[in-house]
Design an enzyme around this catalytic site. Structure first.
Site, PDB file in Angstrom:
ATOM      1  N   LYS A 189       0.541 -32.447 -55.199  1.00 40.49           N
ATOM      2  CA  LYS A 189      -0.123 -31.674 -54.136  1.00 40.49           C
ATOM      3  C   LYS A 189      -0.561 -32.594 -53.013  1.00 40.49           C
ATOM      4  O   LYS A 189      -1.310 -33.546 -53.243  1.00 40.49           O
ATOM      5  CB  LYS A 189      -1.336 -30.936 -54.707  1.00 40.49           C
ATOM      6  CG  LYS A 189      -0.957 -29.855 -55.694  1.00 40.49           C
ATOM      7  CD  LYS A 189      -2.144 -29.025 -56.117  1.00 40.49           C
ATOM      8  CE  LYS A 189      -3.020 -29.727 -57.107  1.00 40.49           C
ATOM      9  NZ  LYS A 189      -4.057 -28.907 -57.706  1.00 40.49           N
ATOM     10  N   GLU A 240     -13.165 -37.819 -63.053  1.00 41.01           N
ATOM     11  CA  GLU A 240     -12.028 -36.942 -63.380  1.00 41.01           C
ATOM     12  C   GLU A 240     -11.550 -37.199 -64.821  1.00 41.01           C
ATOM     13  O   GLU A 240     -11.034 -36.299 -65.476  1.00 41.01           O
ATOM     14  CB  GLU A 240     -10.868 -37.139 -62.388  1.00 41.01           C
ATOM     15  CG  GLU A 240     -11.215 -36.813 -60.933  1.00 41.01           C
ATOM     16  CD  GLU A 240     -11.164 -35.312 -60.573  1.00 41.01           C
ATOM     17  OE1 GLU A 240     -10.936 -34.482 -61.469  1.00 41.01           O
ATOM     18  OE2 GLU A 240     -11.373 -35.005 -59.381  1.00 41.01           O
ATOM     19  N   GLU A 267      -8.934 -27.838 -62.370  1.00 36.94           N
ATOM     20  CA  GLU A 267      -9.819 -27.513 -61.239  1.00 36.94           C
ATOM     21  C   GLU A 267     -11.255 -27.283 -61.702  1.00 36.94           C
ATOM     22  O   GLU A 267     -12.102 -26.838 -60.921  1.00 36.94           O
ATOM     23  CB  GLU A 267      -9.303 -26.258 -60.508  1.00 36.94           C
ATOM     24  CG  GLU A 267      -7.974 -26.462 -59.800  1.00 36.94           C
ATOM     25  CD  GLU A 267      -8.103 -27.351 -58.563  1.00 36.94           C
ATOM     26  OE1 GLU A 267      -9.095 -27.215 -57.836  1.00 36.94           O
ATOM     27  OE2 GLU A 267      -7.215 -28.200 -58.361  1.00 36.94           O
TER      28      GLU A 267
HETATM   29  N1  LIG Z   1      -3.615 -34.401 -54.572  1.00 32.71           N
HETATM   30  C1  LIG Z   1      -4.466 -34.220 -55.509  1.00 32.71           C
HETATM   31  O1  LIG Z   1      -4.151 -33.527 -56.440  1.00 32.71           O
HETATM   32  C2  LIG Z   1      -5.823 -34.878 -55.462  1.00 32.71           C
HETATM   33  C3  LIG Z   1      -6.569 -34.993 -56.634  1.00 32.71           C
HETATM   34  C4  LIG Z   1      -7.795 -35.618 -56.587  1.00 32.71           C
HETATM   35  C5  LIG Z   1      -8.288 -36.103 -55.373  1.00 32.71           C
HETATM   36  N2  LIG Z   1      -7.547 -35.976 -54.246  1.00 32.71           N
HETATM   37  C6  LIG Z   1      -8.056 -36.462 -52.957  1.00 32.71           C
HETATM   38  O2  LIG Z   1      -8.257 -37.872 -52.996  1.00 32.71           O
HETATM   39  C7  LIG Z   1      -9.228 -38.200 -52.011  1.00 32.71           C
HETATM   40  C8  LIG Z   1     -10.183 -39.250 -52.546  1.00 32.71           C
HETATM   41  O3  LIG Z   1      -9.458 -40.402 -52.874  1.00 32.71           O
HETATM   42  P1  LIG Z   1     -10.208 -41.803 -53.182  1.00 32.71           P
HETATM   43  O4  LIG Z   1     -11.376 -41.561 -54.040  1.00 32.71           O
HETATM   44  O5  LIG Z   1      -9.162 -42.729 -53.627  1.00 32.71           O
HETATM   45  O6  LIG Z   1     -10.837 -42.193 -51.767  1.00 32.71           O
HETATM   46  P2  LIG Z   1     -10.220 -42.882 -50.466  1.00 32.71           P
HETATM   47  O7  LIG Z   1      -8.773 -42.740 -50.417  1.00 32.71           O
HETATM   48  O8  LIG Z   1     -11.025 -42.368 -49.322  1.00 32.71           O
HETATM   49  O9  LIG Z   1     -10.588 -44.414 -50.675  1.00 32.71           O
HETATM   50  C9  LIG Z   1     -11.950 -44.777 -50.752  1.00 32.71           C
HETATM   51  C10 LIG Z   1     -12.244 -46.096 -50.056  1.00 32.71           C
HETATM   52  O10 LIG Z   1     -11.808 -47.167 -50.884  1.00 32.71           O
HETATM   53  C11 LIG Z   1     -11.093 -48.122 -50.110  1.00 32.71           C
HETATM   54  N3  LIG Z   1     -10.172 -48.771 -51.041  1.00 32.71           N
HETATM   55  C12 LIG Z   1      -8.984 -48.299 -51.459  1.00 32.71           C
HETATM   56  N4  LIG Z   1      -8.476 -49.126 -52.389  1.00 32.71           N
HETATM   57  C13 LIG Z   1      -9.355 -50.131 -52.560  1.00 32.71           C
HETATM   58  C14 LIG Z   1      -9.385 -51.289 -53.380  1.00 32.71           C
HETATM   59  N5  LIG Z   1      -8.426 -51.537 -54.263  1.00 32.71           N
HETATM   60  N6  LIG Z   1     -10.443 -52.128 -53.274  1.00 32.71           N
HETATM   61  C15 LIG Z   1     -11.465 -51.862 -52.410  1.00 32.71           C
HETATM   62  N7  LIG Z   1     -11.490 -50.778 -51.621  1.00 32.71           N
HETATM   63  C16 LIG Z   1     -10.451 -49.921 -51.693  1.00 32.71           C
HETATM   64  C17 LIG Z   1     -10.461 -47.331 -49.009  1.00 32.71           C
HETATM   65  O11 LIG Z   1     -10.172 -48.142 -47.908  1.00 32.71           O
HETATM   66  C18 LIG Z   1     -11.548 -46.291 -48.708  1.00 32.71           C
HETATM   67  O12 LIG Z   1     -12.491 -46.833 -47.817  1.00 32.71           O
HETATM   68  C19 LIG Z   1      -9.902 -36.912 -51.603  1.00 32.71           C
HETATM   69  O13 LIG Z   1      -9.464 -36.522 -50.326  1.00 32.71           O
HETATM   70  C20 LIG Z   1      -9.424 -35.919 -52.626  1.00 32.71           C
HETATM   71  O14 LIG Z   1      -9.354 -34.597 -52.129  1.00 32.71           O
HETATM   72  C21 LIG Z   1      -6.310 -35.383 -54.274  1.00 32.71           C
END
Ligand SMILES: NC(=O)c1ccc[n+]([C@@H]2O[C@H](COP(=O)([O-])OP(=O)(O)OC[C@H]3O[C@@H](n4cnc5c(N)ncnc54)[C@H](O)[C@@H]3O)[C@@H](O)[C@H]2O)c1
Length: 383
Positions: free
Chosen positions: A158, A200, A260
Site C-alpha cells: 500500500k 506494530e 488495522e
Molecule cells: N504502507 C503501509 O502499509 C504503512 C504501514 C505502516 C506505516 N506506514 C507509514 O510509514 C510512515 C512512518 O514511517 P517511519 O516511522 O519510518 O517514519 P519516517 O519515514 O518519517 O522516518 C522518521 C525519521 O527517521 C529518520 N531516519 C530514517 N532512517 C533512519 C536511520 N536509520 N537512522 C536515523 N534516522 C533515520 C528520517 O529521516 C525521519 O526523520 C507513516 O507515514 C505511516 O503512515 C505505512
C-alpha cells in the site's frame, strides 16, 4: 554475493551476517532480503535486473547517514541520479509527490528505469506512489532504514499520501520488485523511533500471536538502546509475525484487515497531533482505546485491557493519554472520513481476547456507537 548465500527461510544462520530471503506473502509477493551490513551489497543484487537508469531517492537525514556512500557505490557501477525529498510525515503529501514525479521525469526516467526508496515509511510510501504513477507504473526497490519500515510498511504494497482530508487518503497498491533490509542501519535510529516501530510488533502479538507476545515480554525495554544481536532477532521475528498474518490473507482486505487494529483511532490521533506523535505512538494510544472499547462492549475481559497497558506503558514507557491539544470532537470528526469507511459507515477492529480479533459480522470489524466512542475517548484526555 553468491546465490548459495541466500537462505530461503528463517534460520539461526540468518542472525550471523548472512542474507536470508523471505516472502511478503502479499497478492503480488516481492522477495524480502534481510541481513546485517548488506546495504553495500545491493549493487550485486541489482545486477540481476536490466535497467537503463537508477534514481536513488531519500531524505536529508538518511542521505547524510547512508545515501552519499551508497550513491558513490551505485555510480561506480550504474547510471544513478540522486533525489532528496523533504523529510517527515508533514511532507507526505501531494506537493512532495508532484515535485518528485516531475524531477524524475525531467532527469530522463524511462519505462526501463528503477527507483530506489532509501528511508523510512514516508520515503517508501512517496516513492512507491511515484513509481506507480510515472508512465502508469515503473519498477521500484524498497531500502527500509527504520524499524517501522523494515517490520511493517514494506510488508504491504500500500502506497499513499496524506491530505488535509485525512491520513493515507490518496494511494494505490504497487509492489516493489524486491525489499533489501539492512538491520545495521537501525543502530543510528533514536530509541524513541525504534520503540515506536516496535509498537506494530506488539500489535501483531495482540491480534494474532500470544506466543510472540510472550517473546516480546522478555525482549522489550523502556527506551534504552538494544544490543546488536537482540535488535537483529527482534526485527526478524517481528517481520515473521506480520508475514504469518499475511499468509492467511494476501489481500489485506479480509482477515488481513486485523492489521488495522488501533489504526482508526490511531490515524486520527496521528493526524491531529500534527507531528507531535510518531505513527507508532499514536497507534499505541489507538490500540489502548480499541481495547477499552472491546471491553466496554462486553467482548474483551479487563485483563486484556491491562495487558495493553502493561506492554505499551510499563514495558515501553509510552504515554497512553491523548496529547493536550487534541479534542475528542476533532477525533470523532476525523474518524468519519477514515479510509476504511464503507457504505455501512466506519467500523473498528476489536478484540475478543488477546490474540483473537472479534469477527461477529464476518468482516473482522464492528460498528461502535458514536456516544460510546466519545465517552471512552473522554477518559483518555488529560484532566
Ligand atoms: N504502507 C503501509 O502499509 C504503512 C504501514 C505502516 C506505516 N506506514 C507509514 O510509514 C510512515 C512512518 O514511517 P517511519 O516511522 O519510518 O517514519 P519516517 O519515514 O518519517 O522516518 C522518521 C525519521 O527517521 C529518520 N531516519 C530514517 N532512517 C533512519 C536511520 N536509520 N537512522 C536515523 N534516522 C533515520 C528520517 O529521516 C525521519 O526523520 C507513516 O507515514 C505511516 O503512515 C505505512
Amino acid at each position: 554475493m553468491s546465490k548459495e548465500n541466500l537462505k530461503e527461510t528463517y534460520s539461526e544462520i540468518a542472525l550471523n551476517n548472512e542474507l536470508i530471503k523471505l516472502n511478503t506473502e502479499l497478492e503480488i509477493n516481492s522477495p524480502y532480503f534481510f541481513g546485517y551490513n548488506i546495504l553495500g551489497k545491493l549493487t550485486f543484487k541489482l545486477n540481476d535486473y536490466k535497467f537503463d537508469k537508477l534514481f536513488l531517492i531519500t531524505d536529508p537525514t538518511v542521505y547524510n547517514l547512508y545515501g552519499r556512500e551508497l550513491l558513490n557505490q551505485l555510480k561506480a557501477n550504474f547510471h544513478c541520479d540522486p533525489i532528496i525529498v523533504s523529510e517527515g510525515e508533514v511532507y507526505k503529501n501531494i506537493s512532495t509527490l508532484n515535485t518528485l514525479c516531475e524531477d524524475i521525469v525531467r532527469k530522463g526516467v524511462s519505462k526501463d528505469s528503477i527507483l530506489l526508496a532509501l528511508g523510512g515509511g514516508v520515503v517508501g510510501n512517496i516513492v512507491g506512489l511515484a513509481a506507480a504513477l510515472i508512465y502508469r507504473g515503473i519498477r521500484f526497490v524498497e531500502l527500509p532504514t527504520t524499524t517501522l519500515a523494515q517490520t511493517d510498511s514494506t510488508l504491504s504494497n500500500k502506497q499513499a499520501i496524506n491530505s488535509p482530508t485525512g491520513k493515507n487518503h490518496f494511494g494505490v497498491c504497487h509492489a516493489p520488485i524486491f525489499i533489501w533490509a539492512d538491520v545495521k542501519l537501525l543502530l543510528s535510529e533514536s530509541p524513541r523511533r525504534i520503540k515506536s516501530g516496535l509498537v506494530e510488533s506488539v500489535k501483531n502479538g495482540l491480534i494474532a500471536d500470544p506466543q510472540f507476545l510472550n517473546y516480546l515480554e522478555g525482549k522489550l525495554n523502556n527506551g534504552t538502546m538494544y544490543a546488536e544481536n537482540d535488535l537483529k532477532e527482534l526485527i526478524l521475528k517481528s517481520i515473521q509475525s506480520k508475514i504469518n498474518i499475511l499468509k492467511k490473507d494476501s489481500t489485506e482486505k479480509k482477515y488481513g484487515i486485523i492489521l488495522e487494529y488501533g489504526h482508526t483511532f490511531g490515524h486520527a490521533i496521528e493526524k491531529l497531533s500534527q507531528g507531535l506523535l510518531t505513527h507508532g505512538e499514536a497507534i499505541a494510544i489507538g490500540m489502548t482505546i480499541a481495547a477499552e472499547t472491546s471491553h466496554r462492549l462486553g467482548y474483551l475481559n479487563y485483563n486484556g485491557v491491562k495487558r495493553h497497558h502493561y506492554f505499551l506503558n510499563e514495558k515501553m514507557d509510552l504515554d497512553l493519554k491523548l496529547p493536550f491539544n487534541i479534542r475528542v470532537d476533532d477525533i470523532i470528526r476525523v474518524i468519519k472520513s477514515d479510509n476504511k469507511r464503507s457504505s455501512k459507515g466506519v467500523k473498528y477492529v476489536l478484540l475478543e481476547d488477546i490474540g483473537k480479533v472479534l469477527n461477529s459480522d464476518g468482516d473482522y470489524m464492528v460498528s461502535v456507537d458514536n456516544k460510546i466512542a466519545r465517552d471512552i475517548l473522554e477518559e483518555f484526555t488529560i484532566d
